[in-house]
Design an enzyme around this catalytic site. Structure first.
Site, PDB file in Angstrom:
ATOM      1  N   LYS A 181      10.687   3.686   2.717  1.00 35.25           N
ATOM      2  CA  LYS A 181      10.498   5.129   2.544  1.00 35.25           C
ATOM      3  C   LYS A 181      11.289   5.624   1.346  1.00 35.25           C
ATOM      4  CE  LYS A 181      10.186   7.433   6.562  1.00 35.25           C
ATOM      5  NZ  LYS A 181       9.394   8.491   7.169  1.00 35.25           N
TER       6      LYS A 181
ATOM      7  N   CYS B 111      13.312  53.670  -0.378  1.00 38.22           N
ATOM      8  CA  CYS B 111      13.725  52.478  -1.133  1.00 38.22           C
ATOM      9  C   CYS B 111      12.558  52.018  -2.012  1.00 38.22           C
ATOM     10  CB  CYS B 111      14.135  51.399  -0.135  1.00 38.22           C
ATOM     11  SG  CYS B 111      14.659  49.864  -0.890  1.00 38.22           S
TER      12      CYS B 111
ATOM     13  N   CYS C  31      18.504  50.458  -3.403  1.00 37.65           N
ATOM     14  CA  CYS C  31      18.689  51.890  -3.150  1.00 37.65           C
ATOM     15  C   CYS C  31      20.082  52.218  -2.625  1.00 37.65           C
ATOM     16  CB  CYS C  31      17.615  52.407  -2.195  1.00 37.65           C
ATOM     17  SG  CYS C  31      17.833  51.811  -0.504  1.00 37.65           S
TER      18      CYS C  31
ATOM     19  N   LYS D 146       2.186   4.601   1.571  1.00 36.82           N
ATOM     20  CA  LYS D 146       2.307   5.109   2.938  1.00 36.82           C
ATOM     21  C   LYS D 146       1.931   6.582   2.892  1.00 36.82           C
ATOM     22  CE  LYS D 146       5.341   5.030   6.937  1.00 36.82           C
ATOM     23  NZ  LYS D 146       5.072   6.366   7.411  1.00 36.82           N
TER      24      LYS D 146
ATOM     25  N   TYR E 262      -6.733   2.072   6.226  1.00 37.44           N
ATOM     26  CA  TYR E 262      -5.774   1.040   5.818  1.00 37.44           C
ATOM     27  C   TYR E 262      -5.712  -0.181   6.732  1.00 37.44           C
ATOM     28  CZ  TYR E 262      -2.823   3.917   8.861  1.00 37.44           C
ATOM     29  OH  TYR E 262      -2.346   4.656   9.886  1.00 37.44           O
TER      30      TYR E 262
ATOM     31  N   CYS F  29      16.848  46.741   5.005  1.00 35.54           N
ATOM     32  CA  CYS F  29      17.222  48.025   4.438  1.00 35.54           C
ATOM     33  C   CYS F  29      16.446  49.079   5.227  1.00 35.54           C
ATOM     34  CB  CYS F  29      16.840  48.090   2.958  1.00 35.54           C
ATOM     35  SG  CYS F  29      16.885  49.794   2.355  1.00 35.54           S
TER      36      CYS F  29
ATOM     37  N   CYS G  78      21.868  47.881   0.210  1.00 35.68           N
ATOM     38  CA  CYS G  78      20.604  47.493  -0.414  1.00 35.68           C
ATOM     39  C   CYS G  78      20.777  47.438  -1.931  1.00 35.68           C
ATOM     40  CB  CYS G  78      19.514  48.484  -0.042  1.00 35.68           C
ATOM     41  SG  CYS G  78      17.958  48.146  -0.881  1.00 35.68           S
TER      42      CYS G  78
ATOM     43  N   GLU H 179       0.851  -1.203   0.000  1.00 41.79           N
ATOM     44  CA  GLU H 179       0.000   0.000   0.000  1.00 41.79           C
ATOM     45  C   GLU H 179       0.872   1.234   0.000  1.00 41.79           C
ATOM     46  OE1 GLU H 179      -2.029  -0.362   3.686  1.00 41.79           O
ATOM     47  OE2 GLU H 179      -3.393  -1.895   2.919  1.00 41.79           O
TER      48      GLU H 179
ATOM     49  N   ASP I 222       1.300  10.297   4.078  1.00 45.18           N
ATOM     50  CA  ASP I 222       2.025  11.148   5.016  1.00 45.18           C
ATOM     51  C   ASP I 222       1.053  12.114   5.694  1.00 45.18           C
ATOM     52  OD1 ASP I 222       4.101  12.167   6.387  1.00 45.18           O
ATOM     53  OD2 ASP I 222       4.925  13.351   4.737  1.00 45.18           O
TER      54      ASP I 222
HETATM   55  S1  IVH Z   1      -0.287   0.180   8.716  1.00 43.12           S
HETATM   56  C1  IVH Z   1       1.230  -1.523  13.044  1.00 43.12           C
HETATM   57  N1  IVH Z   1      -0.614   1.328   6.428  1.00 43.12           N
HETATM   58  O1  IVH Z   1       2.542   5.077   9.048  1.00 43.12           O
HETATM   59  C2  IVH Z   1       1.216  -0.305  12.223  1.00 43.12           C
HETATM   60  N2  IVH Z   1       0.270   2.649   8.189  1.00 43.12           N
HETATM   61  O2  IVH Z   1       4.947   4.186  10.812  1.00 43.12           O
HETATM   62  C3  IVH Z   1       0.217  -0.432  11.144  1.00 43.12           C
HETATM   63  N3  IVH Z   1       0.696   4.966   7.582  1.00 43.12           N
HETATM   64  O3  IVH Z   1       1.298   5.301  12.282  1.00 43.12           O
HETATM   65  C4  IVH Z   1       0.207   0.741  10.277  1.00 43.12           C
HETATM   66  N4  IVH Z   1       0.005   4.827   5.496  1.00 43.12           N
HETATM   67  O4  IVH Z   1       0.084   6.577  10.513  1.00 43.12           O
HETATM   68  C5  IVH Z   1      -0.197   1.484   7.689  1.00 43.12           C
HETATM   69  N5  IVH Z   1      -1.011   2.185   4.332  1.00 43.12           N
HETATM   70  C6  IVH Z   1      -0.604   2.362   5.571  1.00 43.12           C
HETATM   71  C7  IVH Z   1      -0.126   3.604   6.060  1.00 43.12           C
HETATM   72  C8  IVH Z   1       0.303   3.696   7.373  1.00 43.12           C
HETATM   73  C9  IVH Z   1       0.501   5.636   6.419  1.00 43.12           C
HETATM   74  C10 IVH Z   1       1.277   5.580   8.790  1.00 43.12           C
HETATM   75  C11 IVH Z   1       0.472   5.325  10.028  1.00 43.12           C
HETATM   76  C12 IVH Z   1       1.401   4.720  11.018  1.00 43.12           C
HETATM   77  C13 IVH Z   1       2.748   4.990  10.432  1.00 43.12           C
HETATM   78  C14 IVH Z   1       3.628   3.814  10.738  1.00 43.12           C
END
Ligand code: IVH
Length: 671
Positions: free
Chosen positions: A311, A429, A408, A116, A225, A423, A405, A114, A118
């Protein structure tokens, strides 16, 4: 309508609205027009308001928020919210795979990959298909109960669809889309306020805001998720499908991968593709697909052995520094800017990057013609993270901050302990002068849209305008000779300036461009002092006594008005007929509401809440915040909380609508 008929209709409306919401937010399909949708919602709100006994916190009418939470209750998580082991290296993923294989003693297994996201993790509890609680991660063991705010997130179902277990929990990530974040920053910019640096922190801050009505306006979104509970389907992939069918927003990017090589391919594919998404992602989460195998592998103290996060490196590029230029802002602040050989980064071409101030140049030990590393992670603005020293030419000169500056020629100053150079030639200016006028005409300030940056430059260069007050002395004869102006456009310009005389005092105060006085601070000061004379007479201590006005702002305001030239400019603007006070306010317009107390709740058609407050006050009444037995009137608008309404009913408070209120004070006030 009989009580039963009302209950049935409310139920029907909620189902219809939930269905259309689901189609719209989850499937991107509009089955009815906005107007038809609004009519359904309005009918529901009307029925719920008239029949508070059918109130339901999970009614789709509750999406707009309105609950104010001073503090959030701390709640222990039923299942701890763990973190994930993470890595930047593909090699580590093969090691992870070996551990999994060993842990499963040779059994076959599959992964589910999946994105991740942010953002901020959230835990959502459901009972009998109803959302009952939303909790932040906190320290993983306990978090904050932010249910009221969570209810405003349209991609989180308040009531699930289809048959669901009596009890289950969903984990997901709350985010601000790139689009919502850009919009928010646009508003900040227009209000002359400091911008938010990145979407994640802003989403996190939003989730902890006290007023859920503000949260509702921010348009947070959520991707689900994981599913937790007793009767889980055998695999994570099936859980995800279940979540989707129950009405949760799950990413379509999830994919079952049968080998680590397939995982790596997935990582490579999304490494590029993720930049096209409207949400920030910082990696990939790889999970063992079978729940039984997950259990078999178990957990370490901090994280599951059955999952890992890969990551992505914040995308980086190395490019040549062509030059360092310096920008002069309207406050005289000097910002050094790195002029770069154009380079592609996270889907955009980067040519310039702010170096912020002299300390930053120092920190980087920057030399002319250096090759620099540029990054553009979740931040909107690219930043220079370092220098590739290997590529530095022998004898390269270090970048030395300018002393004068660039516009000026005035010698720059740098206050003790401050990072920024300034400045000091505020009055002479050119970019400072033009910048102040640009700020003055801004939409949130005097809103003179017949003037723009280009015309300001023309007026300045022709020697016609040196300060905002000069704008009000301009005549047609002044403007007509300017390049590109004809009778009509010149008239338009003059009329636009003249019309700005009506801009409210708050806008005028903001327009003056006092350092650290953005629109919000201007509003506070205007409300407190009501007119310019009062404000100009205020001392530092007095200013600091106002809620949320600190020393920095107080110093800036007093210094501004201590300057005789500023006082003269203010006097000229006043003479030009600008608004230097909030509208006349000489005690109650009538005493007809003397001694009466009001609570205002909900959204109104014809007046803002502030206007209603003002009307009540002007007529001798008092606005209070809580409903109690002593309260005389609850002024109820659309979308008010059903709990409030129920309480008012129970206490026998008189509930009035906006129209009732207008009628009450009609004799004395003309609308
Ligand atoms: S599963 C046991 N799936 O990443 C942990 N986490 O470092 C299960 N996150 O705190 C997490 N996308 O906030 C999971 N597809 C995804 C995610 C995800 C973002 C974040 C989540 C978690 C952190 C883990």
């Amino acid at each position: 309508m009989s009580k039963n008929a009302v209950a049935d209709r409310i139920k029907e409306l909620r189902e219809q609205i939930n269905f259309y919401n689901y189609k719209y937010y989850q499937e991107d399909t509009s089955l009815i027009s906005d107007r038809e949708f609004d009519l359904l919602l309005a009918e529901l709100i009307r029925l719920e308001t008239a029949h508070p006994e059918f109130a339901d916190p999970n009614s789709p009418s509750q999406r707009v928020g309105g609950t104010v939470s001073k503090t959030f209750a701390t709640v222990k998580h039923e299942y701890p919210m763990l973190s994930l082991g993470n890595t930047y290296s593909e090699g580590d993923l093969f090691d992870f795979d070996k551990r999994v294989s060993k842990g499963l003693a040779g059994e076959d297994y599959a992964y589910y990959c999946e994105l991740k996201f942010d953002g901020v993790a959230i835990s959502l509890k459901y009972r009998d298909g109803n959302l009952v609680q939303g909790i932040t991660r906190g320290d993983g063991v306990q978090g904050d109960d932010v249910t009221a705010n969570v209810r405003t997130i349209k991609t989180i179902p308040l009531v699930t669809r289809g048959k669901v277990p009596a009890k289950f929990e969903v984990r997901g990530e709350v985010l601000l889309t790139k689009q919502a974040f850009a919009q928010l920053n646009k508003e900040k910019e227009e209000a002359g306020e400091e911008l938010y640096a990145n979407a994640r922190n802003t989403a996190s801050g939003t989730l902890k805001m006290q007023d859920s009505a503000v949260v509702a306006k921010r348009n947070l979104t959520c991707f689900a998720y994981s599913l937790l509970g007793d009767d889980l389907p055998p695999t994570h992939a099936e859980s995800i499908e279940k979540l989707r069918s129950w009405g949760f927003n799950v990413s379509p990017a999830g994919k079952k991968c049968l080998s680590m090589q397939a995982v790596i391919d997935y990582i490579h594919y999304w490494g590029q593709k993720r930049h096209e998404l409207d949400v920030e992602t910082d990696g990939i989460v790889i999970k063992v697909n079978s729940h039984a195998q997950q259990q078999q592998l178990g957990f370490t103290a901090k994280s599951p052995r059955w999952a890992i996060a890969y990551k992505y490196q914040a995308e980086q590029a190395c490019t040549a520094l062509r030059d360092v230029t310096y920008q002069v802002g309207r406050t005289g602040a000097i910002t050094p800017v790195a002029e770069l050989a154009p380079v592609q980064l996270s889907g955009t071409t980067v040519k310039r990057a702010s170096l912020h101030n002299a300390n930053e140049i120092e920190r980087l030990h920057l030399h002319y013609h250096d090759y620099v590393f540029v990054e553009k992670g979740g931040e909107i603005i690219p930043k220079i993270t370092g220098v590739d020293i290997r590529k530095r030419q022998a004898g390269a000169r270090p970048v030395k901050f300018i002393e004068n500056c660039p516009e000026c020629g005035t010698r720059l100053i740098r206050q003790e302990g401050e990072a920024q150079h300034y400045c000091p030639n505020e009055k002479g200016c050119p970019p400072q002068i033009k910048g102040r006028i640009e700020h003055f005409i801004h939409r949130q300030a005097m809103n003179i849209d017949s003037l723009g940056e280009k015309t300001i430059a023309q007026l300045y260069e022709a020697g016609l305008v040196r300060s905002p007050a000069d704008l009000y002395t301009l005549t047609l004869a002044d403007v007509l000779p300017l390049e590109g102006f004809k009778q009509l456009s010149a008239e338009n310009l003059i009329n636009g300036i003249a019309a700005s005389r009506a801009a409210p005092f708050t806008n005028v105060l903001f327009a003056l461009g006092i350092r650290h006085v953005g629109k919000t601070v201007a509003e506070k000061l205007a409300r407190h002092y009501r007119n310019m004379d009062n404000l100009m007479a205020a001392g530092k201590e007095e200013l600091m006594a106002i809620h949320e006005i600190g020393e920095r702002i107080a110093d800036s305001v007093t210094a501004f008005f201590d300057d005789p030239e500023h006082r003269q400019e203010v006097a000229r603007l006043k003479a030009a007929g600008l608004q230097f006070a909030l509208p006349e306010d000489e005690g109650p317009a009538s005493g007809m509401l003397n001694g009466k107390t009001f609570v205002i709740s909900g959204v109104f058609l014809r007046h803002s809440r502030d206007e209603l407050k003002e009307l009540i006050r002007k007529n001798g009444g008092t606005v209070v915040s809580g409903i109690s037995g002593k309260l005389n009137y609850l002024l109820a608008g659309d979308k008010m909380g059903p709990a409030k309404l129920a309480k008012a009913k129970a206490l026998g408070t008189t509930i009035i609508s906006e129209e009732d209120f207008e009628a009450m004070i009609q004799q004395e006030n003309d609308f």
